[in-house]
Scaffold this active site. Sequence first.
Site, mmCIF file in Angstrom:
data_model
loop_
_atom_site.group_PDB
_atom_site.id
_atom_site.type_symbol
_atom_site.label_atom_id
_atom_site.label_comp_id
_atom_site.label_asym_id
_atom_site.label_seq_id
_atom_site.Cartn_x
_atom_site.Cartn_y
_atom_site.Cartn_z
ATOM 1 N N HIS A 183 0.845 -1.199 0.000
ATOM 2 C CA HIS A 183 0.000 0.000 0.000
ATOM 3 C C HIS A 183 0.878 1.246 0.000
ATOM 4 O O HIS A 183 1.980 1.222 0.548
ATOM 5 C CB HIS A 183 -0.897 -0.024 1.250
ATOM 6 N N ASP A 309 -11.096 1.734 -1.820
ATOM 7 C CA ASP A 309 -10.260 2.626 -1.016
ATOM 8 C C ASP A 309 -11.101 3.360 0.028
ATOM 9 O O ASP A 309 -10.847 4.509 0.353
ATOM 10 C CB ASP A 309 -9.461 3.630 -1.854
HETATM 11 C C1 1DF Z 1 -5.588 8.716 1.637
HETATM 12 C C2 1DF Z 1 -5.664 7.848 0.569
HETATM 13 C C3 1DF Z 1 -5.144 8.262 2.863
HETATM 14 C C4 1DF Z 1 -5.292 6.538 0.712
HETATM 15 C C5 1DF Z 1 -4.795 6.925 3.013
HETATM 16 O O1 1DF Z 1 -4.338 6.426 4.184
HETATM 17 C C6 1DF Z 1 -4.925 6.047 1.951
HETATM 18 C C7 1DF Z 1 -5.993 10.101 1.461
HETATM 19 C C8 1DF Z 1 -4.020 7.293 5.237
HETATM 20 O O2 1DF Z 1 -6.891 10.350 0.641
HETATM 21 O O3 1DF Z 1 -5.492 10.978 2.135
HETATM 22 O O4 1DF Z 1 -4.720 4.748 2.139
HETATM 23 N N1 1DF Z 1 -5.254 5.741 -0.462
HETATM 24 O O5 1DF Z 1 -4.937 4.548 -0.449
HETATM 25 O O6 1DF Z 1 -5.437 6.311 -1.576
HETATM 26 MN MN MN Z 2 -5.656 2.967 0.357
#
Ligand code: 1DF
Ligand code: MN
Length: 348
Positions: A183, A309
Site C-alpha cells: 500500500h 479505497d
Molecule cells: C488517503 C488515501 C489516505 C489513501 C490513506 O491512508 C490512503 C488520502 C491514510 O486520501 O489521504 O490509504 N489511499 O490509499 O489512496
Molecule cells: Mn488505500
Amino acid sequence: MTTPNGPAYRRIATEEAFAPPEILDRYRDLLRDGGGDRGFQSLWGFYLGSTAERPRWVVDRLADLGVKRIADMDAHGIDHQVISLTCPGTQLFGTAEATALARHVNDVAAQAVRDHPERFTALAAVALQDPTAAAAELDRAVTQLGMRGVILNSHMQGRYLDDREFWPVLEAAEALGVPVYLHPNTPPDSMIEPLYEAGLDGAIYGFAVETAMHVLRIMSAGLFDHFPRLRLVIGHLGEGLPFWIPRIDFFHHAQVLSGRYPAMKAVELRPSDYLRRNVWFTTSGMAWTPAVMFVRDVVGADRVLYAMDYPYQCVADEVRELDALPVPPSELAAFYETTAVELFGLHH
Ligand code: 1DF
Ligand code: MN
C-alpha cells in the site's frame, strides 16, 4: 448482494482501510510530540486536526468495523471488504510498541471478521521494525486468526523491501501462500520536499510516485527471482506502472547491458514480465473505464480486481461505472469476485 434482480457476482472491495481507536490515539500522541516523519505530520495532521467535513467523516469511519461501515457498504453496493490497517500502520513507532500494536490490531480485525464473516476478510498488520517478529505475527495472523494476506505500507522509515533485512516477512508470506499488499505511504523525508511544498505528497500523486518507485526497486533488485511465487498486490491500477512498461523495459535492459549502475544487475526477467507474473492490480480510487481497460489489456484481465479505497475515496456511483465495463459477464465476475477469491483464498 446477489439477489434475483442484482448482478451475478458479489462485489468484493480489496483495499479498505480501518484504524482501531488505539492507533488513532497513538497517532495523536505522535503528532503532539512532533514525531513521525514529515509525511505523517502532513497526512495525519490533516485527518486528525481538520474540522472540515470529509476528514472528520473519514476518521469516524476508519474506527468503525460494524454498523456504520456495513451501512456504507450496503449503500454503495459492496458485499465484502478485505480490510487492512490504514497507512502508515505501525511503521513509525519504536520496535516494541509497533510489534505490540500490530498484534492488537490483528486481534481487533479478527474479531470483526468473526462478527461479520460474510462482510469482512482481513489482511494482517506487522511491524517491519523487527522482521523476524513480523514473520511470526504474520504466521499467527494467517494460521490462527484466519487472515488472508499482509499489508505493508511502502517504505519503512526510508528503507525499502529490496533490503534483505525485511525478507523474512516476504519469505513467510510466500511460504504461507498469502499475498503482500504493498500500500502507498507518504514519501520519506529524503524525497518529500518538492511534493510537499506544492501540496502533492499525498494520495493526489506523491503516494503513487513513491510506491511505483518501490515496486521498480523490488523488481530490479531481483526480489522476484528470490521469491518467484510471491504475489504482490498494488492499488490505484498499479500506481501508473502499466502505462510505463515499454520505457521501463527498454531502459532497464539498456542500463543492465551498459553496466551503468552497480545496483542494477541482470535479473531473470524483464520488469514487465514480473508485473505479469508476480503482481496483481486493484482499482482503488481509479474507477475509470479507459484506464481499467488499458491495464487489463497490458497486464492481463486475470490480474485486475476491484478495490474502492474506503473510506478515503468513497464514491457514490463508482460501481455503476464498473458494472458497465465493456467485458463479457464472466470477466466482470472475475473483476469483482472470483479473482479476489482466488488471490486471497476467500473460499469458505
Ligand atoms: C488517503 C488515501 C489516505 C489513501 C490513506 O491512508 C490512503 C488520502 C491514510 O486520501 O489521504 O490509504 N489511499 O490509499 O489512496
Ligand atoms: Mn488505500
